[in-house]
Design a protein around this motif. Structure first.
Motif, PDB file in Angstrom:
ATOM      1  N   THR A 118      52.448  -1.199  40.228  1.00 52.77           N
ATOM      2  CA  THR A 118      51.595  -0.239  39.545  1.00 52.77           C
ATOM      3  C   THR A 118      52.452   0.647  38.651  1.00 52.77           C
ATOM      4  O   THR A 118      53.695   0.572  38.677  1.00 52.77           O
ATOM      5  CB  THR A 118      50.849   0.644  40.562  1.00 52.77           C
ATOM      6  OG1 THR A 118      51.803   1.488  41.238  1.00 52.77           O
ATOM      7  CG2 THR A 118      50.118  -0.205  41.599  1.00 52.77           C
ATOM      8  N   GLU A 119      51.811   1.501  37.880  1.00 56.54           N
ATOM      9  CA  GLU A 119      52.533   2.439  37.004  1.00 56.54           C
ATOM     10  C   GLU A 119      53.513   3.288  37.799  1.00 56.54           C
ATOM     11  O   GLU A 119      54.604   3.609  37.319  1.00 56.54           O
ATOM     12  CB  GLU A 119      51.536   3.342  36.277  1.00 56.54           C
ATOM     13  CG  GLU A 119      50.809   2.708  35.115  1.00 56.54           C
ATOM     14  CD  GLU A 119      51.657   2.629  33.852  1.00 56.54           C
ATOM     15  OE1 GLU A 119      52.850   3.027  33.899  1.00 56.54           O
ATOM     16  OE2 GLU A 119      51.137   2.174  32.824  1.00 56.54           O
ATOM     17  N   GLU A 124      61.414   3.477  32.651  1.00 60.74           N
ATOM     18  CA  GLU A 124      62.035   2.767  31.532  1.00 60.74           C
ATOM     19  C   GLU A 124      63.535   3.039  31.507  1.00 60.74           C
ATOM     20  O   GLU A 124      63.976   4.147  31.821  1.00 60.74           O
ATOM     21  CB  GLU A 124      61.400   3.173  30.202  1.00 60.74           C
ATOM     22  CG  GLU A 124      59.979   2.668  30.049  1.00 60.74           C
ATOM     23  CD  GLU A 124      59.457   2.832  28.636  1.00 60.74           C
ATOM     24  OE1 GLU A 124      60.032   3.647  27.883  1.00 60.74           O
ATOM     25  OE2 GLU A 124      58.485   2.147  28.290  1.00 60.74           O
ATOM     26  N   GLY A 139      58.192  -6.346  28.710  1.00 60.29           N
ATOM     27  CA  GLY A 139      57.018  -5.500  28.488  1.00 60.29           C
ATOM     28  C   GLY A 139      56.456  -4.925  29.774  1.00 60.29           C
ATOM     29  O   GLY A 139      56.345  -5.623  30.785  1.00 60.29           O
ATOM     30  N   ARG A 140      56.089  -3.657  29.720  1.00 59.21           N
ATOM     31  CA  ARG A 140      55.496  -2.999  30.886  1.00 59.21           C
ATOM     32  C   ARG A 140      54.197  -3.692  31.307  1.00 59.21           C
ATOM     33  O   ARG A 140      53.934  -3.876  32.500  1.00 59.21           O
ATOM     34  CB  ARG A 140      55.240  -1.521  30.539  1.00 59.21           C
ATOM     35  CG  ARG A 140      55.074  -0.592  31.721  1.00 59.21           C
ATOM     36  CD  ARG A 140      54.836   0.833  31.247  1.00 59.21           C
ATOM     37  NE  ARG A 140      54.905   1.793  32.311  1.00 59.21           N
ATOM     38  CZ  ARG A 140      56.000   2.412  32.715  1.00 59.21           C
ATOM     39  NH1 ARG A 140      57.145   2.167  32.102  1.00 59.21           N
ATOM     40  NH2 ARG A 140      55.973   3.274  33.718  1.00 59.21           N
ATOM     41  N   ASP A 141      53.379  -4.065  30.334  1.00 59.47           N
ATOM     42  CA  ASP A 141      52.105  -4.712  30.635  1.00 59.47           C
ATOM     43  C   ASP A 141      52.291  -6.057  31.310  1.00 59.47           C
ATOM     44  O   ASP A 141      51.364  -6.567  31.956  1.00 59.47           O
ATOM     45  CB  ASP A 141      51.271  -4.893  29.361  1.00 59.47           C
ATOM     46  CG  ASP A 141      50.770  -3.563  28.808  1.00 59.47           C
ATOM     47  OD1 ASP A 141      50.775  -2.568  29.567  1.00 59.47           O
ATOM     48  OD2 ASP A 141      50.395  -3.513  27.619  1.00 59.47           O
ATOM     49  N   ASP A 142      53.474  -6.657  31.139  1.00 57.92           N
ATOM     50  CA  ASP A 142      53.745  -7.947  31.766  1.00 57.92           C
ATOM     51  C   ASP A 142      54.123  -7.807  33.238  1.00 57.92           C
ATOM     52  O   ASP A 142      54.303  -8.817  33.934  1.00 57.92           O
ATOM     53  CB  ASP A 142      54.877  -8.671  31.020  1.00 57.92           C
ATOM     54  CG  ASP A 142      54.477  -9.041  29.601  1.00 57.92           C
ATOM     55  OD1 ASP A 142      53.300  -9.382  29.407  1.00 57.92           O
ATOM     56  OD2 ASP A 142      55.337  -8.976  28.699  1.00 57.92           O
ATOM     57  N   LEU A 144      52.637  -4.851  35.200  1.00 61.28           N
ATOM     58  CA  LEU A 144      51.554  -4.134  35.877  1.00 61.28           C
ATOM     59  C   LEU A 144      50.543  -5.115  36.461  1.00 61.28           C
ATOM     60  O   LEU A 144      50.065  -6.028  35.777  1.00 61.28           O
ATOM     61  CB  LEU A 144      50.855  -3.186  34.905  1.00 61.28           C
ATOM     62  CG  LEU A 144      51.685  -1.978  34.447  1.00 61.28           C
ATOM     63  CD1 LEU A 144      50.926  -1.184  33.390  1.00 61.28           C
ATOM     64  CD2 LEU A 144      52.029  -1.085  35.629  1.00 61.28           C
ATOM     65  N   GLY A 145      50.226  -4.914  37.734  1.00 60.42           N
ATOM     66  CA  GLY A 145      49.258  -5.771  38.406  1.00 60.42           C
ATOM     67  C   GLY A 145      49.825  -7.056  38.946  1.00 60.42           C
ATOM     68  O   GLY A 145      49.119  -7.822  39.606  1.00 60.42           O
ATOM     69  N   LYS A 146      51.123  -7.321  38.693  1.00 59.73           N
ATOM     70  CA  LYS A 146      51.738  -8.544  39.197  1.00 59.73           C
ATOM     71  C   LYS A 146      52.162  -8.371  40.663  1.00 59.73           C
ATOM     72  O   LYS A 146      52.475  -7.276  41.121  1.00 59.73           O
ATOM     73  CB  LYS A 146      52.964  -8.911  38.355  1.00 59.73           C
ATOM     74  CG  LYS A 146      52.630  -9.256  36.912  1.00 59.73           C
ATOM     75  CD  LYS A 146      51.738 -10.480  36.800  1.00 59.73           C
ATOM     76  CE  LYS A 146      51.632 -10.985  35.360  1.00 59.73           C
ATOM     77  NZ  LYS A 146      50.982 -10.033  34.470  1.00 59.73           N
ATOM     78  N   GLU A 165      51.222 -13.768  39.233  1.00 61.85           N
ATOM     79  CA  GLU A 165      49.860 -13.264  39.334  1.00 61.85           C
ATOM     80  C   GLU A 165      49.523 -13.076  40.808  1.00 61.85           C
ATOM     81  O   GLU A 165      49.965 -13.853  41.654  1.00 61.85           O
ATOM     82  CB  GLU A 165      48.874 -14.239  38.690  1.00 61.85           C
ATOM     83  CG  GLU A 165      48.987 -14.352  37.183  1.00 61.85           C
ATOM     84  CD  GLU A 165      48.586 -13.074  36.468  1.00 61.85           C
ATOM     85  OE1 GLU A 165      47.782 -12.296  37.050  1.00 61.85           O
ATOM     86  OE2 GLU A 165      49.079 -12.847  35.351  1.00 61.85           O
TER      87      GLU A 165
END
Length: 227
Positions: A118-119, A124, A139-142, A144-146, A165
């Motif tokens: 999570t965040e 960074e 990338g941060r988005d890559d 998050l949620g993993k 995933e």
């Protein structure tokens, strides 16, 4: 003959500098700005998207210069040597570091396998490009949620194979098996024989018939049987 060659080289260099000066804008720039331009040109297409060039020029250094000439750089260390050409045409030898860096997300704590990122788990960190693996997640988005597959160490880049995933079904889980052809819907209890992410194929065993089937993991505990 060698003295003549030296005079010719010096004359050609002077002509080159004068031509550059005449073509350059009248406004001077800081050595750091000019060196960064040279470093980016030296890297060319090999500089990854999102990378930065951090420049530091050793003192004494000129306040401003028109152009940089005779530029040399070692990519690994970032060390550079160059001539800063002033508005009056004089040259000053400068040196320092022009280091290529990349800012990427890293864990701010130790993260264990099975946890979902999570965040709150990420911060960074700017690292020299030479320390960033080709397999690091940039990338941060890559992230998050993993779901974490291998333990992540605080402050270290995350390798792409260390996350995946999230699993919606774990091997051995009790699941609900569904067959739905639009006209008939049948459900049965089952057990997963494989791990599976959402949309991934897996094997399950029907606990009523003891038959092994293949299906698609749709959500937590739900498997749709393939026709």
């Amino acid at each position: 003959m060698s003295r003549l060659n030296a005079h010719i080289v010096a004359a050609l260099l002077a002509v080159s500098i004068l031509s550059a000066l005449s073509a350059a804008p009248a406004r001077a720039a800081s050595p750091e700005t000019l060196v960064e331009e040279q470093a980016r040109e030296a890297w060319g297409a090999e500089l990854p998207e999102g990378a930065s060039i951090r420049v530091s020029v050793q003192d004494p250094k000129p306040v401003d210069a028109l152009i940089i000439s005779a530029y040399w750089m070692d990519r690994d260390s970032g060390r550079f040597l160059a001539n800063a050409v002033m508005e009056n045409g004089q040259e000053k030898r400068i040196q320092g570091l022009a280091l290529a860096t990349m800012t990427l997300p890293v864990p701010n704590r130790r993260v264990m396998p099975g946890e979902i990122l999570t965040e709150a788990d990420l911060t960074e960190l700017e690292l020299p490009l030479r320390r960033v693996s080709a397999f690091a997640v940039l990338g941060r988005d890559d992230l998050l949620g993993k779901q974490v597959r291998r333990m992540l160490t605080r402050g270290r880049p995350v390798m792409s194979r260390s996350v995946t995933e999230p699993l919606v079904i774990d091997r051995g889980d009790r699941v609900s098996i569904v067959f739905d052809d639009g006209k008939l819907r049948v459900t049965a209890p089952g057990r997963a024989l494989d791990d599976a992410q959402r949309g991934q194929e897996l094997r399950i065993v029907n606990l009523v018939s003891s038959r092994t089937l293949r299906g698609i993991a749709r959500e937590d505990g739900l498997v749709e049987v393939l026709r």
